[in-house]
Write a protein that holds these residues in place. Sequence first.
Motif, mmCIF file in Angstrom:
data_model
loop_
_atom_site.group_PDB
_atom_site.id
_atom_site.type_symbol
_atom_site.label_atom_id
_atom_site.label_comp_id
_atom_site.label_asym_id
_atom_site.label_seq_id
_atom_site.Cartn_x
_atom_site.Cartn_y
_atom_site.Cartn_z
ATOM 1 N N ALA A 1 0.818 -1.219 0.000
ATOM 2 C CA ALA A 1 0.000 0.000 0.000
ATOM 3 C C ALA A 1 0.851 1.268 0.000
ATOM 4 O O ALA A 1 0.414 2.317 -0.454
ATOM 5 N N GLY A 2 2.069 1.184 0.505
ATOM 6 C CA GLY A 2 2.923 2.372 0.566
ATOM 7 C C GLY A 2 2.646 3.225 1.785
ATOM 8 O O GLY A 2 3.360 4.184 2.050
ATOM 9 N N VAL A 3 1.584 2.889 2.521
ATOM 10 C CA VAL A 3 1.264 3.649 3.731
ATOM 11 C C VAL A 3 0.987 2.699 4.878
ATOM 12 O O VAL A 3 0.601 1.554 4.675
ATOM 13 N N THR A 4 1.225 3.165 6.071
ATOM 14 C CA THR A 4 0.845 2.396 7.247
ATOM 15 C C THR A 4 -0.175 3.214 8.026
ATOM 16 O O THR A 4 -0.153 4.446 7.981
ATOM 17 N N THR A 5 -1.053 2.536 8.735
ATOM 18 C CA THR A 5 -2.153 3.209 9.424
ATOM 19 C C THR A 5 -2.088 2.899 10.906
ATOM 20 O O THR A 5 -1.753 1.785 11.298
ATOM 21 N N ARG A 6 -2.339 3.908 11.715
ATOM 22 C CA ARG A 6 -2.484 3.618 13.134
ATOM 23 C C ARG A 6 -3.604 4.487 13.681
ATOM 24 O O ARG A 6 -3.985 5.486 13.078
ATOM 25 N N ASN A 7 -4.136 4.072 14.808
ATOM 26 C CA ASN A 7 -5.282 4.785 15.367
ATOM 27 C C ASN A 7 -4.847 5.664 16.514
ATOM 28 O O ASN A 7 -3.997 5.314 17.304
ATOM 29 N N GLN A 8 -5.471 6.820 16.563
ATOM 30 C CA GLN A 8 -5.207 7.736 17.687
ATOM 31 C C GLN A 8 -6.529 8.391 18.015
ATOM 32 O O GLN A 8 -7.069 9.148 17.216
ATOM 33 N N GLY A 9 -7.070 8.066 19.173
ATOM 34 C CA GLY A 9 -8.380 8.590 19.531
ATOM 35 C C GLY A 9 -9.406 8.122 18.525
ATOM 36 O O GLY A 9 -9.410 6.968 18.134
ATOM 37 N N SER A 10 -10.246 9.045 18.049
ATOM 38 C CA SER A 10 -11.293 8.647 17.128
ATOM 39 C C SER A 10 -10.829 8.716 15.678
ATOM 40 O O SER A 10 -11.577 8.435 14.779
ATOM 41 N N PHE A 11 -9.573 9.155 15.475
ATOM 42 C CA PHE A 11 -9.083 9.253 14.098
ATOM 43 C C PHE A 11 -8.060 8.173 13.829
ATOM 44 O O PHE A 11 -7.371 7.723 14.738
ATOM 45 N N SER A 12 -7.987 7.778 12.569
ATOM 46 C CA SER A 12 -6.884 6.901 12.202
ATOM 47 C C SER A 12 -5.969 7.657 11.244
ATOM 48 O O SER A 12 -6.422 8.434 10.416
ATOM 49 N N PHE A 13 -4.691 7.455 11.462
ATOM 50 C CA PHE A 13 -3.706 8.202 10.681
ATOM 51 C C PHE A 13 -2.915 7.271 9.784
ATOM 52 O O PHE A 13 -2.530 6.190 10.199
ATOM 53 N N SER A 14 -2.701 7.741 8.589
ATOM 54 C CA SER A 14 -1.835 6.993 7.682
ATOM 55 C C SER A 14 -0.562 7.784 7.448
ATOM 56 O O SER A 14 -0.592 9.000 7.364
ATOM 57 N N GLU A 15 0.547 7.066 7.379
ATOM 58 C CA GLU A 15 1.816 7.720 7.084
ATOM 59 C C GLU A 15 2.487 6.931 5.954
ATOM 60 O O GLU A 15 2.216 5.751 5.811
ATOM 61 N N PRO A 16 3.388 7.577 5.251
ATOM 62 C CA PRO A 16 4.151 6.819 4.260
ATOM 63 C C PRO A 16 4.900 5.708 4.977
ATOM 64 O O PRO A 16 5.438 5.923 6.057
ATOM 65 N N CYS A 17 4.911 4.532 4.384
ATOM 66 C CA CYS A 17 5.578 3.385 5.002
ATOM 67 C C CYS A 17 7.075 3.635 5.090
ATOM 68 O O CYS A 17 7.704 4.021 4.110
ATOM 69 N N ARG A 18 7.611 3.444 6.280
ATOM 70 C CA ARG A 18 9.037 3.695 6.459
ATOM 71 C C ARG A 18 9.894 2.601 5.842
ATOM 72 O O ARG A 18 11.038 2.813 5.467
ATOM 73 N N ASN A 19 9.334 1.408 5.791
ATOM 74 C CA ASN A 19 10.110 0.288 5.267
ATOM 75 C C ASN A 19 10.418 0.463 3.785
ATOM 76 O O ASN A 19 11.503 0.131 3.328
ATOM 77 N N CYS A 20 9.460 1.005 3.033
ATOM 78 C CA CYS A 20 9.646 1.130 1.577
ATOM 79 C C CYS A 20 9.621 2.586 1.146
ATOM 80 O O CYS A 20 9.587 2.881 -0.038
ATOM 81 N N GLN A 21 9.651 3.490 2.085
ATOM 82 C CA GLN A 21 9.596 4.930 1.801
ATOM 83 C C GLN A 21 8.379 5.307 0.950
ATOM 84 O O GLN A 21 8.445 6.200 0.117
ATOM 85 N N GLY A 22 7.280 4.575 1.151
ATOM 86 C CA GLY A 22 6.051 4.948 0.457
ATOM 87 C C GLY A 22 5.929 4.389 -0.951
ATOM 88 O O GLY A 22 4.958 4.672 -1.637
ATOM 89 N N VAL A 23 6.903 3.606 -1.368
ATOM 90 C CA VAL A 23 6.867 3.090 -2.746
ATOM 91 C C VAL A 23 5.906 1.909 -2.859
ATOM 92 O O VAL A 23 5.251 1.716 -3.876
ATOM 93 N N GLY A 24 5.793 1.105 -1.797
ATOM 94 C CA GLY A 24 4.921 -0.065 -1.838
ATOM 95 C C GLY A 24 5.660 -1.331 -2.236
ATOM 96 O O GLY A 24 5.158 -2.426 -2.065
#
Length: 394
Positions: A198-221
């Motif tokens: 996917a190129g992004v990773t998701t985590r939850n914080q409170g009622s929102f979920s946040f996606s960030e560029p994947c650190r393992n592949c630098q967002g390339v997927g």
Amino acid sequence: MSSKDWIEKDYYAALGVEKSASSDEIKKSYRKLARESHPDHNPGDPKAEERFKAVSEAYAVLGDEKKRREYDEMRSLFGSGAFRRNARGAGQPGGMPFDVSDLFGGAGGGGEARFGGGGLGDLFSSIFTGGGAGGAARPRGPARGRDVETEVALDFPDAVRGVTLPLTLRAPGVCETCHGNGAKPGTQPVACPVCHGAGVTTRNQGSFSFSEPCRNCQGVGTIVEEKCPECHGTGGVTKTRTLNVRFPAGVADGQRIRLAGRGEPGERGGSAGDLFVHVKVRPDELFGRTGDDLTLTVPITFAEAVLGTDLRVPTLDGTVTLRVPPGTPGGRVLRARGKGVVRRDGRAGDLLVTLDVVVPATLSDEARAALETFAEQTPPAAREHLDARVRRFS
Ligand SMILES: [Zn+2]
Ligand SMILES: [Zn+2]
């Protein structure tokens, strides 16, 4: 939120602050906007709810020093196209989560890391600047090649006389061994095991979920398991070409020389860009330079200054003999006509020789005795005009 959001959404605008805003300013602005748009204060108003979400999302990033830095970094990286290679991932199954070509003003080219499109070029920005940066609108028709800037250090005599030098220029290009995907020939990039492509990773914080560029592949997927031996997995290589450049006689430190059409070649028949060469001139150990005149400092003894002498001094190409008349004061500048920089019209500047009367730090007994005799025979220096002023304070 995804990495696409990070690039497309202007969180600073969402919070109504400058990009340079302090964390206090950001916090203040967020509190104000969150209060105004809070669903509790605007029951049943979907627009307020949208606004509240946008403000919260922006603050979740900008309110966190670390995330804010990452956000700034990512926007500047993608804005300048440093991850251009990643565009190739768009064609891979489960590759890029977003269409990189959107970010480059529709530059097209399906992820070819071309010179004109930003690409790896920014990594070489000390050599290559200007032309076709990032998302700038492209003119229609064949693209003109980009201008190239480089710096050359010349030896002092070469700058004075003029010189032709081979200039090696480096430009980023696509690795031909792996065609830019970074994988060893015969292998393919595989889906990143952390983000599953996917190129992004998701985590939850409170009622929102946040996606960030994947650190393992630098967002390339995708990741490259066996790296291309040619480019070490980067997909890009540096290509070199050599040009012979003529520097005219008298070229000066800090001058910029433009060589029309010697920049990057145009694409598909477009005209070539220009080459700009910034000239540095290494200082000479003997000669200085003022415009077309060369300068030289020559030490002489007190006796030579008093009695006069003929001085044989070096020029850039030979020697010249200069007459020091008797009674020449220290600091006097003698002029050797035509021994300076030869200009384009054939006329030359002069060699300016500054006489530096040297005071000996030690004397032999004989020299001291002679000098004492000299002192006895010499009228005192003309200091009356100063003595009058000194007496006022005695
Ligand atoms: Zn990943
Ligand atoms: Zn390669």
